[in-house]
Design an enzyme around this catalytic site. Structure first.
Site, PDB file in Angstrom:
ATOM      1  N   LYS A   1     -17.358  -3.887   4.542  1.00  0.00           N
ATOM      2  CA  LYS A   1     -18.218  -3.416   3.510  1.00  0.00           C
ATOM      3  C   LYS A   1     -19.274  -4.106   3.919  1.00  0.00           C
ATOM      4  O   LYS A   1     -18.961  -5.320   4.198  1.00  0.00           O
ATOM      5  CB  LYS A   1     -17.721  -3.613   1.547  1.00  0.00           C
ATOM      6  CG  LYS A   1     -17.026  -2.288   1.411  1.00  0.00           C
ATOM      7  CD  LYS A   1     -15.920  -2.533   0.273  1.00  0.00           C
ATOM      8  CE  LYS A   1     -15.150  -1.551  -0.024  1.00  0.00           C
ATOM      9  NZ  LYS A   1     -13.945  -2.668  -0.889  1.00  0.00           N
TER      10      LYS A   1
ATOM     11  N   GLU B   1      -9.506   3.218  -5.344  1.00  0.00           N
ATOM     12  CA  GLU B   1     -10.345   3.400  -3.642  1.00  0.00           C
ATOM     13  C   GLU B   1     -10.176   4.545  -3.747  1.00  0.00           C
ATOM     14  O   GLU B   1      -8.451   4.956  -3.180  1.00  0.00           O
ATOM     15  CB  GLU B   1     -10.211   2.660  -2.320  1.00  0.00           C
ATOM     16  CG  GLU B   1     -10.638   0.658  -3.265  1.00  0.00           C
ATOM     17  CD  GLU B   1     -10.380   0.080  -1.579  1.00  0.00           C
ATOM     18  OE1 GLU B   1     -11.730  -0.905  -1.879  1.00  0.00           O
ATOM     19  OE2 GLU B   1     -10.030   0.185  -1.130  1.00  0.00           O
TER      20      GLU B   1
ATOM     21  N   HIS C   1     -16.342   6.910   1.501  1.00  0.00           N
ATOM     22  CA  HIS C   1     -15.697   5.755   0.581  1.00  0.00           C
ATOM     23  C   HIS C   1     -16.410   5.348  -0.771  1.00  0.00           C
ATOM     24  O   HIS C   1     -17.197   5.059  -0.952  1.00  0.00           O
ATOM     25  CB  HIS C   1     -15.569   4.425   1.327  1.00  0.00           C
ATOM     26  CG  HIS C   1     -14.834   2.857   0.646  1.00  0.00           C
ATOM     27  ND1 HIS C   1     -13.892   2.267   1.221  1.00  0.00           N
ATOM     28  CD2 HIS C   1     -15.052   2.395  -0.880  1.00  0.00           C
ATOM     29  CE1 HIS C   1     -13.153   1.494  -0.075  1.00  0.00           C
ATOM     30  NE2 HIS C   1     -14.185   1.690  -1.316  1.00  0.00           N
TER      31      HIS C   1
ATOM     32  N   ARG D   1      -7.856  -6.551  -9.108  1.00  0.00           N
ATOM     33  CA  ARG D   1      -8.913  -7.877  -9.146  1.00  0.00           C
ATOM     34  C   ARG D   1      -9.733  -7.775  -9.000  1.00  0.00           C
ATOM     35  O   ARG D   1     -10.548  -6.002  -9.375  1.00  0.00           O
ATOM     36  CB  ARG D   1      -8.648  -8.760  -7.617  1.00  0.00           C
ATOM     37  CG  ARG D   1      -8.564  -7.904  -6.421  1.00  0.00           C
ATOM     38  CD  ARG D   1      -8.658  -9.067  -5.600  1.00  0.00           C
ATOM     39  NE  ARG D   1      -8.928  -7.954  -3.987  1.00  0.00           N
ATOM     40  CZ  ARG D   1     -10.545  -7.301  -3.390  1.00  0.00           C
ATOM     41  NH1 ARG D   1     -11.004  -7.354  -4.195  1.00  0.00           N
ATOM     42  NH2 ARG D   1      -9.796  -6.819  -2.385  1.00  0.00           N
TER      43      ARG D   1
ATOM     44  N   LYS E   1       1.160  -1.838  -0.258  1.00  0.00           N
ATOM     45  CA  LYS E   1       0.117  -0.356  -0.210  1.00  0.00           C
ATOM     46  C   LYS E   1       0.627   1.264  -0.115  1.00  0.00           C
ATOM     47  O   LYS E   1       0.770   2.245  -0.371  1.00  0.00           O
ATOM     48  CB  LYS E   1      -0.885   0.044   1.119  1.00  0.00           C
ATOM     49  CG  LYS E   1      -1.872  -0.692   0.906  1.00  0.00           C
ATOM     50  CD  LYS E   1      -2.724  -0.880   1.887  1.00  0.00           C
ATOM     51  CE  LYS E   1      -3.995  -1.711   2.071  1.00  0.00           C
ATOM     52  NZ  LYS E   1      -4.919  -1.344   3.287  1.00  0.00           N
TER      53      LYS E   1
ATOM     54  N   LYS F   1      -0.984   2.449   9.483  1.00  0.00           N
ATOM     55  CA  LYS F   1      -1.836   0.980   8.312  1.00  0.00           C
ATOM     56  C   LYS F   1      -0.293   0.473   8.035  1.00  0.00           C
ATOM     57  O   LYS F   1       0.809   0.616   7.919  1.00  0.00           O
ATOM     58  CB  LYS F   1      -2.188   1.767   7.351  1.00  0.00           C
ATOM     59  CG  LYS F   1      -3.232   2.753   7.453  1.00  0.00           C
ATOM     60  CD  LYS F   1      -3.571   2.679   5.888  1.00  0.00           C
ATOM     61  CE  LYS F   1      -5.466   3.531   5.861  1.00  0.00           C
ATOM     62  NZ  LYS F   1      -6.123   3.435   4.317  1.00  0.00           N
TER      63      LYS F   1
ATOM     64  N   GLY G   1      -9.703  -4.831   5.906  1.00  0.00           N
ATOM     65  CA  GLY G   1      -9.928  -3.774   6.893  1.00  0.00           C
ATOM     66  C   GLY G   1      -9.234  -3.993   8.223  1.00  0.00           C
ATOM     67  O   GLY G   1      -9.462  -3.913   9.214  1.00  0.00           O
TER      68      GLY G   1
HETATM   69  P1  ADP Z   1      -8.392  -2.543   3.647  1.00  0.00           P
HETATM   70  O1  ADP Z   1      -7.130  -2.595   2.634  1.00  0.00           O
HETATM   71  O2  ADP Z   1      -8.444  -3.619   4.435  1.00  0.00           O
HETATM   72  O3  ADP Z   1      -9.867  -2.639   2.863  1.00  0.00           O
HETATM   73  P2  ADP Z   1      -8.673   0.318   3.151  1.00  0.00           P
HETATM   74  O4  ADP Z   1      -6.927   0.965   3.528  1.00  0.00           O
HETATM   75  O5  ADP Z   1      -9.431   0.005   2.189  1.00  0.00           O
HETATM   76  O6  ADP Z   1      -8.499  -0.844   3.821  1.00  0.00           O
HETATM   77  O7  ADP Z   1      -9.296   1.110   4.273  1.00  0.00           O
HETATM   78  C1  ADP Z   1     -10.583   0.773   4.829  1.00  0.00           C
HETATM   79  C2  ADP Z   1     -11.092   1.704   5.142  1.00  0.00           C
HETATM   80  O8  ADP Z   1     -10.696   2.303   6.497  1.00  0.00           O
HETATM   81  C3  ADP Z   1     -11.907   2.511   4.410  1.00  0.00           C
HETATM   82  O9  ADP Z   1     -13.142   2.318   3.062  1.00  0.00           O
HETATM   83  C4  ADP Z   1     -12.542   3.503   5.316  1.00  0.00           C
HETATM   84  O10 ADP Z   1     -13.510   3.218   6.154  1.00  0.00           O
HETATM   85  C5  ADP Z   1     -10.922   3.290   6.344  1.00  0.00           C
HETATM   86  N1  ADP Z   1     -10.007   4.365   5.813  1.00  0.00           N
HETATM   87  C6  ADP Z   1      -8.962   3.697   5.860  1.00  0.00           C
HETATM   88  N2  ADP Z   1      -8.247   4.645   5.711  1.00  0.00           N
HETATM   89  C7  ADP Z   1      -8.380   5.755   6.070  1.00  0.00           C
HETATM   90  C8  ADP Z   1      -7.654   6.914   6.924  1.00  0.00           C
HETATM   91  N3  ADP Z   1      -6.682   7.639   6.317  1.00  0.00           N
HETATM   92  N4  ADP Z   1      -9.101   7.893   7.476  1.00  0.00           N
HETATM   93  C9  ADP Z   1     -10.086   7.712   7.520  1.00  0.00           C
HETATM   94  N5  ADP Z   1     -10.814   6.254   7.122  1.00  0.00           N
HETATM   95  C10 ADP Z   1      -9.834   5.478   6.898  1.00  0.00           C
END
Ligand code: ADP
Length: 445
Positions: A237, A275, A208, A292, A116, A158, A165
């Site tokens: 989700k 995303e 999102h 994917r 990421k 992260k 998630g």
């Molecule tokens: P994953 O790959 O585990 O699904 P994501 O990076 O897509 O993780 O993030 C999943 C969710 O986490 C997002 O849809 C959002 O709700 C929350 N999120 C991620 N990064 C942020 C951020 N910088 N600020 C606020 N919410 C975040």
């Protein structure tokens, strides 16, 4: 075009792929673990090969067994679905080395987006807005502390290798930051075998929004509009829709341009999703790219009329997507039906489905591998169906979803259906004005 494809997955997505293959006159090979002997993908494929015991690492994640199954059945290509090996660059590479076409992007594209923090760096260079944060991976605690003196709290820590998630930690102030960082590192090491962390500004109350894209081997890249996936529980989700009630034509065009630029930065090939987080002032930021097909791809299919799995297969076979004509039409919503008990904090509820009646009718689509008498294995995720509706407007789609949820009868296990029905009835959802924190304040009991 391929004459035989092996599907390296299970559940509803395996069936979904079989359906497109059948329509295209392509023979299919299912692989399954001993826990999935009675699953519908095994029955509906032209051939099926048992690849091991229930544990994923011994079956669906076991690369030599999957490759051997393709070789003995004479499959020419492998569709990985989502999850399992779908974003595993070395699997994509091994397929190529074994003379099998991986239906998805090339290994280097998966690697550049799979990590990421690397992905953020890559798209930043293509002028795609990203969430403010650390420059890549933060190695030490001292570096981490330096980052949070530059970007104001709250921040989100992260895991570079995280997903689904998991591996995220929100920190609201200096106090507790050091501890949170160390715990996040230990957790990432334990869960993903990779302790790399990066830090981002935590965007308050974002939506999102993700953009579906397709890229072919001839340099064509198109986007198929957005999906709004703001209804989440613990960053996972639960309900997705297209179009987003928060996106107008002008914003959609900006999202589309950013997504196409991100995909072009790696000459992307295949179906992918970019995303973004959209904040209350209309700014959006790249979050990650999934290389994917996504669980929620059907809502895009409904409003665009494009069969995304078919396009994945056509792209892998070298065909051009220049002929895709987009005429977005109406509104689509998907509810993920999980075997979980919403009244007990969404605890998994595996077991045998004693009765099953699924909804149907105008604009109603069900993607599921389950049926009456089916026993849900406890080894995999708890999603047992996706209920998708399509209607002319958002209001009509909500009414159609409410009606379809009423008709969906599953006995023997607890499901998220009553919860989804309450969301559909709520003013908060109907208004279209909500963010990723929707569930925290939603009283569904
Ligand atoms: P994953 O790959 O585990 O699904 P994501 O990076 O897509 O993780 O993030 C999943 C969710 O986490 C997002 O849809 C959002 O709700 C929350 N999120 C991620 N990064 C942020 C951020 N910088 N600020 C606020 N919410 C975040």
């Amino acid at each position: 075009m391929f004459s035989k494809i092996l599907i390296a997955n299970r559940g509803e997505i395996a069936l979904r792929i079989i359906r497109s293959c059948r329509e295209m006159g392509i023979k299919t090979v299912a692989v399954y673990s001993t826990a999935d002997e009675d699953s519908l993908h095994v029955r509906f494929a032209d051939e099926a090969v048992c690849i091991g015991p229930p544990a994923s690492r011994d079956s669906y994640l076991n690369i030599p067994r999957v490759i051997a199954a393709a070789e003995i059945t004479g499959a020419e290509a492998i569709h990985p679905g989502y999850g399992f090996l779908a974003e595993n660059a070395s699997f994509s590479e091994i397929c190529a080395d074994s003379g099998l076409k991986f239906i998805g992007p090339r290994p280097e594209m998966i690697s550049s987006m799979g990590n990421k923090s690397l992905a953020k760096d890559t798209v930043k260079r293509a002028n795609v807005p990203t969430v403010p944060g650390s420059d890549g991976v933060v190695e030490t605690l001292e570096d981490a502390v330096a980052v949070v003196t530059d970007i104001p709290f709250p921040v989100i820590i992260k895991a570079s290798a995280g997903g689904g998630g998991k591996g995220m930690r929100i920190v609201r102030d200096h106090e507790g930051f050091e501890k949170a960082f160390m715990m996040a590192k230990a957790e990432a090491e334990k869960s993903f075998g990779n302790g790399d962390l990066y830090i981002e500004k935590y965007i308050e109350n974002p939506r999102h929004i993700e953009i579906q894209i397709l890229g072919d081997q001839h340099g064509n890249i198109v986007h198929l509009g957005e999906r709004d996936c703001s209804i989440q529980r613990r960053h996972q989700k639960l309900i997705e829709e297209s179009p987003s009630p928060a996106v107008d034509d002008a914003l959609r065009a900006r999202f589309g341009d950013a997504a196409v630029a991100a995909a072009r930065s790696i000459n992307y090939e295949g179906a992918g999703t970019i995303e973004f987080l959209l904040d209350a002032s209309g700014h959006f930021y790249f979050m990650e790219m999934n290389t994917r097909v996504q669980v929620e791809h059907p809502v895009t299919e409904q409003v665009t009329g494009v069969d995304i799995v078919r396009e994945q297969i056509r792209i892998a076979a070298g065909e051009s997507i220049a002929d895709i004509v987009l005429v977005p039409n109406g509104h689509s919503i998907e509810c993920r039906i999980n075997a979980e008990d919403p009244e007990k904090d969404f605890r998994p509820s595996p077991g045998t489905i004693l009765s099953w009646h699924q909804p149907s009718g105008f604009g109603v689509r069900v993607e599921s591998h389950a049926y009456q008498g089916y026993t849900i294995p406890s080894h995999y995720d708890s999603m047992i169906a996706k209920l998708i509706v399509h209607a002319r407007t958002r209001d009509e789609a909500i009414a159609r979803m409410s009606s379809a949820l009423e008709e969906f009868i599953i006995e023997g296990v607890k499901t998220t259906i009553p919860f989804q029905a309450k969301v559909m009835r709520s003013e908060a959802f109907r208004s279209g004005v909500f963010d990723t924190h929707f569930l925290e304040t939603f009283d569904f009991r």
